[in-house]
Design a protein around this motif. Structure first.
Motif: not given
Ligand SMILES: [Zn+2]
Length: 299
Positions: A116-135
């Protein structure tokens, strides 16, 4: 909003205070110069820089040491201390950020699985988690050195969102956008940029549009994605109407026009009206496919 008993994400890094501050120390005068140029033009800035430079040259060394602290502690480019342990307020902000991040991981993993995402070319089926860094103050990132002055941001090169918890105080006091859900909106917006990076929205072009016009489309889509997250996390985080007001108020406060920018061709994030509308669109529908800001003639 209620975060008790919720999962805390481990994709979280405390980068400490002033990491890379020696180089960031040089970045600050550069930002000042650009700021001055905006107000004075380049001729005025040259005059001011010449006067300040001459004044600095004429100061005795001991005074320079006191004023600018050259070589003193905190100026050696070392990361010092924990940001989360700097103050009780920061500790709370760090814990809160980990809950919001964990919730975005759950929501976006499910959206990717369902496609369930807007399509811009190929949409990967798995989401890769980002990192949150505090500074605090300054940080060294995959996208270069940055100071807190730039506000929260996402770097696609290292798939990390960077936030100085001090920004929440700026929101509360200077931008008059208080509230925990307003802070959650900021995190969810940066996560929105990560989603855009994965689905290829960052690389979208629109024929005949300037860099700034494209930037507005990218930013409004991140707002809409933040709304989609809010909709989906509504039950688990007990998000209520008061929370929604906080986020909409924050979206208003950080509109380009509300921030005092009078030249519409220089807008990069959209007007208050646009930011509120796209956040609401995501929040009301909960459907990321409704967030295609690139499709419309006028976002
Ligand atoms: Zn953004």
């Amino acid at each position: 909003m209620d975060i008790e008993g919720q999962r805390r994400s481990d994709n979280f890094e405390d980068r400490g205070q002033g990491s890379g501050s020696s180089r960031a120390g040089a970045a600050l005068p550069i930002q000042l110069i650009f700021g001055l140029m905006r107000f004075l033009g380049w001729k005025g800035t040259l005059v001011v820089a010449a006067v300040v430079g001459a004044g600095y040259y004429l100061l005795p060394g001991s005074v320079k040491q006191q004023l600018f602290g050259g070589g003193g502690p905190g100026n050696d480019g070392q990361a010092g201390g924990s940001v989360c342990q700097m103050s009780p307020g920061n500790g709370k902000a760090c814990d809160f950020s980990r809950v919001v991040l964990a919730s975005t991981e759950d929501v976006w993993s499910a959206k990717f699985r369902a496609g369930e995402l807007p399509r811009y070319g190929r949409v990967p089926t798995a989401y890769a988690n980002p990192t949150l860094a505090v500074f605090a103050a300054a940080v060294s990132t995959g996208c270069g050195e940055a100071t807190s002055a730039v506000g929260p941001f996402y770097c696609s090169a290292d798939r990390t969102l960077y936030i100085d918890p001090g920004f929440y105080q700026v929101m509360e006091r200077r931008l008059r956008a208080p509230g925990d859900f307003a802070q959650a909106y900021v995190i969810a917006h940066e996560v929105g940029h990560h989603v855009q990076h994965i689905i290829g929205a960052m690389q979208m072009g629109v024929r005949g549009e300037t860099k700034n016009q494209l930037s507005v489309r990218v930013e409004l889509q991140a707002d809409c994605f933040a709304g989609v997250w809010g909709h989906t996390a509504r039950a688990s985080l007990a998000i209520n109407d008061e929370d929604l007001k906080e986020a909409v108020n924050a979206a208003h406060a950080i509109g380009d026009d509300a921030l005092g920018n009078q030249d519409a061709t220089r807008y990069t994030h959209g007007t208050s009206e646009q930011r509120m509308r796209w956040f609401r669109r995501g929040f009301d529908s909960g459907d990321a496919r409704q967030c295609d800001t690139f499709k419309r003639a006028e976002p």
